[in-house]
Design a protein around this motif. Sequence first.
Motif, PDB file in Angstrom:
ATOM      1  N   ALA A   1      -6.784   3.040   0.943  1.00 57.74           N
ATOM      2  CA  ALA A   1      -5.604   3.162   0.084  1.00 57.74           C
ATOM      3  C   ALA A   1      -5.254   1.773  -0.433  1.00 57.74           C
ATOM      4  O   ALA A   1      -5.592   0.761   0.184  1.00 57.74           O
ATOM      5  N   THR A   2      -4.603   1.746  -1.565  1.00 59.15           N
ATOM      6  CA  THR A   2      -4.142   0.485  -2.140  1.00 59.15           C
ATOM      7  C   THR A   2      -2.660   0.609  -2.441  1.00 59.15           C
ATOM      8  O   THR A   2      -2.110   1.707  -2.462  1.00 59.15           O
ATOM      9  N   GLN A   3      -2.024  -0.513  -2.672  1.00 57.38           N
ATOM     10  CA  GLN A   3      -0.628  -0.502  -3.096  1.00 57.38           C
ATOM     11  C   GLN A   3      -0.580  -0.923  -4.551  1.00 57.38           C
ATOM     12  O   GLN A   3      -1.222  -1.899  -4.950  1.00 57.38           O
ATOM     13  N   ASP A   4       0.184  -0.167  -5.345  1.00 65.92           N
ATOM     14  CA  ASP A   4       0.311  -0.533  -6.755  1.00 65.92           C
ATOM     15  C   ASP A   4       1.373  -1.614  -6.914  1.00 65.92           C
ATOM     16  O   ASP A   4       1.928  -2.117  -5.932  1.00 65.92           O
ATOM     17  N   GLU A   5       1.667  -1.978  -8.164  1.00 63.30           N
ATOM     18  CA  GLU A   5       2.611  -3.071  -8.439  1.00 63.30           C
ATOM     19  C   GLU A   5       4.029  -2.788  -7.941  1.00 63.30           C
ATOM     20  O   GLU A   5       4.820  -3.703  -7.724  1.00 63.30           O
ATOM     21  N   THR A   6       4.348  -1.518  -7.683  1.00 62.59           N
ATOM     22  CA  THR A   6       5.686  -1.173  -7.175  1.00 62.59           C
ATOM     23  C   THR A   6       5.704  -1.114  -5.654  1.00 62.59           C
ATOM     24  O   THR A   6       6.752  -0.895  -5.061  1.00 62.59           O
ATOM     25  N   GLY A   7       4.528  -1.290  -5.017  1.00 57.11           N
ATOM     26  CA  GLY A   7       4.438  -1.225  -3.568  1.00 57.11           C
ATOM     27  C   GLY A   7       4.093   0.164  -3.047  1.00 57.11           C
ATOM     28  O   GLY A   7       3.978   0.372  -1.844  1.00 57.11           O
TER      29      GLY A   7
END
Length: 193
Positions: free
Chosen positions: A122-128
């Motif tokens: 999983a990754t975190q986008d720019e909003t977390g």
Amino acid sequence: MSVKIYLAGPEVFLPNAREMLDAKADLVRQAGFTPLSPGDLEIPPADTKIGHGCNINAIDEQMMLEADAVIANLTPFRGIAADTGTSYELGFMCALGKPVFAYTNIAANHFTRILGHYGGVATQDETGRYRGPDGLSIENFDMADNLMLHGGIVRRGGAVVVGDAPADAIYTDLTAFRECLRRAAETLLKKTA
């Protein structure tokens, strides 16, 4: 008049369904309540499979209308989340404004189970916000299941009991059910006192 507790869960699908339904019903009776179990119904005949399914639905909904509260088994079933029928029943009881309680025999929360579904990727986008490799967002609320289920219970003053049953007993271990029943009894007995 005894308080009636509807027992929602996937037990009806188990090979030892009758044994599990009876064990839970006995515990509910020992606590001083009347169990209403989807496994205890006489289904009227139907001409089609759809008709048969609709007859089961009608009887289950009638039992929920008669019930004073629900205890729902949210142990993940056939996937990473609670049984869909149990989810429907829990939502039905929430909509009726009746006391709702639940338990799960899996200690890993919903977020952890979704990560497992994605193989830990999983990754975190720019909003977390966490996202799986398919780009879909992943709930991360420290809840036992989807926020609508867990949140609906908590917001109504119910309890969600998280157990940690051995893998070979996730549908048969009654430890978390007993604790959930105890907490339900505390709440329901206050209301009737």
